[in-house]
Design a protein around this motif. Structure first.
Motif, mmCIF file in Angstrom:
data_model
loop_
_atom_site.group_PDB
_atom_site.id
_atom_site.type_symbol
_atom_site.label_atom_id
_atom_site.label_comp_id
_atom_site.label_asym_id
_atom_site.label_seq_id
_atom_site.Cartn_x
_atom_site.Cartn_y
_atom_site.Cartn_z
ATOM 1 N N VAL A 12 44.373 32.080 40.573
ATOM 2 C CA VAL A 12 42.949 31.560 40.998
ATOM 3 C C VAL A 12 42.612 30.280 40.453
ATOM 4 C CG1 VAL A 12 40.553 32.143 41.008
ATOM 5 C CG2 VAL A 12 42.101 34.109 41.153
ATOM 6 N N PHE B 127 30.606 32.249 48.552
ATOM 7 C CA PHE B 127 30.845 32.783 47.215
ATOM 8 C C PHE B 127 29.562 33.819 46.787
ATOM 9 C CE2 PHE B 127 30.410 32.131 42.602
ATOM 10 C CZ PHE B 127 31.529 32.440 42.074
ATOM 11 N N GLU C 254 35.646 37.189 39.063
ATOM 12 C CA GLU C 254 35.014 38.127 40.229
ATOM 13 C C GLU C 254 36.301 38.723 41.046
ATOM 14 O OE1 GLU C 254 31.435 37.145 41.786
ATOM 15 O OE2 GLU C 254 30.707 35.923 40.239
ATOM 16 N N ASP D 162 39.949 27.509 39.536
ATOM 17 C CA ASP D 162 38.296 27.205 39.296
ATOM 18 C C ASP D 162 38.184 25.842 39.024
ATOM 19 O OD1 ASP D 162 36.514 29.598 39.259
ATOM 20 O OD2 ASP D 162 38.026 30.541 38.153
ATOM 21 N N THR E 136 35.394 32.335 39.233
ATOM 22 C CA THR E 136 35.990 32.787 40.420
ATOM 23 C C THR E 136 37.049 33.788 40.037
ATOM 24 O OG1 THR E 136 35.919 30.544 41.477
ATOM 25 C CG2 THR E 136 37.034 32.285 42.897
ATOM 26 N N MET F 1 38.436 27.269 46.505
ATOM 27 C CA MET F 1 37.401 27.082 47.083
ATOM 28 C C MET F 1 37.021 25.472 47.347
ATOM 29 S SD MET F 1 34.150 29.341 45.993
ATOM 30 C CE MET F 1 33.514 28.427 44.707
ATOM 31 N N PHE G 122 29.423 37.610 47.212
ATOM 32 C CA PHE G 122 30.780 37.466 47.003
ATOM 33 C C PHE G 122 31.469 38.516 47.678
ATOM 34 C CE2 PHE G 122 34.800 38.086 44.452
ATOM 35 C CZ PHE G 122 35.094 36.758 44.199
ATOM 36 N N ILE H 24 37.966 30.765 49.922
ATOM 37 C CA ILE H 24 36.699 31.416 49.794
ATOM 38 C C ILE H 24 35.653 30.545 50.206
ATOM 39 C CG2 ILE H 24 34.908 32.213 48.236
ATOM 40 C CD1 ILE H 24 37.090 33.296 46.341
#
Lengths: 180, 384
Positions: free
Chosen positions: B316, B296, B332, B318, B329, B267, B299, B293
């Motif tokens: 992922v 957010f 989720e 973060d 992130t 992101m 979501f 993304i």
């Protein structure tokens, strides 16, 4: 993509130089990105600013570690900071100094020295060397046209100040062009 | 028209074109250039707005709530400690359903004091009810302000929104941006038309006391509005694309994902560096892709699960950490992939301005292929 790293001290206009070089490059029809290394905005502290040049959109956001070009605004930095770190083979280093270099740039890298301080004192009346070095950079690398630099300076500064800075840039541009 | 300018300037210009009627903000690095520019616009007559100067961020957002309740399009901007000081007010703005737009120049939270970038500040407000948009570059950072107003003010949504962009990395970078005109923006974003507003002739109240018989339903309604925002973003994003050529209808975007074995999820501005790194890995024969993304909150869990259904592994990234748990992130994304056998591995990186380079992205892909995840990346072992 070509990358430039500018080393200077807080107050010498390194960030402004990076911005104006990017503006001039964009004026010349290419994509450019300029940004500072942040957080040390103290007068006299070592600072860095970066510029990227490319024919297509620039996506990369990390700092510049392997520059094609380096500008050193203050040669006293050389003993404290590894200003030549990562410079590419075939790269160009421009150092503001009136002295003969007592340091070595890496093999395969071109060193250009220019007394930007004297040029600035004469043209502007202040030891602000960034505009002279922008002129030297234009002549040494061809990344920006002098006319584009002139336009960028005219847009950034009031008329009289712009004229003085353009004069400083022109003197440095001609010195480097003639030496080439 | 394409213009090369500083991110903060481009954002301030976009905000000006959105014609906010009331602005209240307090300067804080690295957001300051934006509110300085807007103060100039108001002072020199380029923007017809009330600029309310206040003593701190808590007051800034409180002033915005009052102005929004009175029926004005409102704007603020902050970051880091400033946003932390607004914590209470953020929940109130969302609970009172005020469509305030706030720029967040993402910055780390102290202590220790750091003025540099990560996304801990806005992520820490993820439960407040604000919509959250994240920009990859300065073009998105400017465009998303228009989209945010359009979505937030929709009568089916009525929630405030953060437009987030990485502090310094975007806010202080000069790069070309397509600057829109007032005519363009007026066509896309009509005048604010509040569903309800304070009116002495027809008094109503906002933000009243809710006893246990009522409170649960308020939170439910806000959650429903968040969920409806997916469709509203799709519609408003498509309309933006039709008018300006940049389509923001999708909450997520794939890059070279179609045949990817390894998917990176990220992101913000780091997505640009990741794309360059992916191009290099592709020439080396590695099948890597990116899922970016952009929104957010709400979501896009189902959308992510669908886009990643074919990959072998997911890394992922973060730029935040829920201490004692994991990056926001990865938790989720893993929740979105629940029931799938695809491994989801989290890497916390770039906190407090630690630079993320192409080679870091490659190292993370290698780590993800080998196995380990849910870890900090790039720790200086000698300091621990």
């Amino acid at each position: 993509m070509r990358e430039l790293r500018i080393h200077g001290r807080g107050g010498q206009g390194s960030v402004t130089a990076a911005e104006l070089i990017a503006v001039a490059a964009f004026e010349g029809g290419i994509f450019a990105q300029a940004f500072p290394a942040f957080g040390v905005e103290r007068r006299g502290a070592p600072v860095q600013a970066f510029v990227r040049f490319d024919d297509k959109k620039i996506r990369k956001r990390s700092q510049v570690y392997e520059p094609d070009y380096i500008i050193v605004q203050d040669s006293t930095l050389i003993k404290d900071v590894n200003v030549f770190m990562g410079v590419k083979q075939g790269g160009i280093v421009i150092v503001n100094t009136e002295k003969k270099p007592d340091y070595k740039v890496p093999d395969g890298v071109k060193l250009i020295t220019i007394d930007a301080t004297s040029i600035a004192l004469k043209a502007i009346g202040l030891p602000i060397t960034n505009t002279s070095l922008m002129g030297a950079f234009a002549a040494a690398t061809g990344e920006i046209q002098f006319s584009a630099l002139e336009k960028a300076l005219n847009n950034r500064f009031p008329k009289e100040l712009a004229a003085k800075n353009i004069e400083a840039a022109k003197v440095a541009f001609n010195i480097v062009k003639e030496a080439a | 028209m394409m213009e090369i300018t500083e991110g903060s300037h481009a954002i301030a210009e976009a905000v000006r074109l959105c014609r906010p009627q009331v602005i209240s903000a307090y300067p804080i690095t690295p957001q300051t250039h934006i509110v300085e520019a807007l103060a100039d616009f108001v002072a020199n007559g380029q923007l017809d707005a009330e600029y309310i100067t206040v003593e701190n961020e808590l007051s800034a957002l409180s002033a915005c709530i009052g102005a929004s309740a009175a029926g004005s399009r409102t704007y603020s901007a902050t970051t880091s400690q400033g946003l932390a000081l607004m914590f209470e007010v953020c929940f109130n703005a969302a609970g009172m359903r005020m469509p305030i737009i706030m720029s967040i120049a993402n910055r780390a939270l102290g202590a220790p004091l750091s003025i540099w970038n990560d996304q801990q500040d806005s992520i820490s407000l993820r439960d407040s009810g604000w919509l959250q948009f994240y920009a990859e570059d300065n073009q998105e950072a400017t465009d998303l302000h228009l989209l945010a107003y359009k979505v937030a003010e929709d009568h089916s949504i009525q929630l405030p929104a953060f437009v987030c962009f990485d502090g310094f990395i975007l806010s202080h970078t000069y790069e070309p941006v397509d600057m829109l005109t007032q005519e363009d923006v007026d066509k896309y974003l009509p005048k604010f038309n509040p569903l309800e507003r304070l009116d002495a002739a027809d008094p109503i109240s906002f933000g009243m006391y809710a006893t246990p018989e009522y409170y649960l339903e308020f939170r439910y309604e806000m959650d429903q509005a968040q969920k409806r925002a997916k469709d509203v973003i799709a519609k408003a994003g498509k309309e933006f694309g039709a008018m300006f050529g940049r389509d923001y209808s999708a909450l997520i975007e794939g890059y070279r994902l179609e045949d990817a074995d390894t998917a990176i999820v990220a992101m913000g501005s780091v997505c640009g560096t990741i794309k360059d790194s992916i191009d290099e890995m592709r020439t080396e024969g590695k099948k890597v892709g990116l899922l970016k993304i952009r929104v957010f909150r709400p979501f896009p869990g189902e959308e992510i699960a669908k886009m990643l259904s074919h990959v072998k592994r997911i890394a992922v990234l973060d730029k935040n950490i829920s201490l004692g748990a994991k990056g926001a992130t990865v938790m989720e994304v893993r929740d979105a992939l629940y029931g799938s056998s695809i491994p989801v591995k989290g890497y916390v990186l770039g906190l407090g301005g630690r630079d993320v380079r192409k080679r870091d992205v490659k190292e993370i892909v290698a780590l993800c292929e080998k196995g380990p995840g849910d870890q900090f990346y790039g720790l200086r072992k000698e300091l621990i």
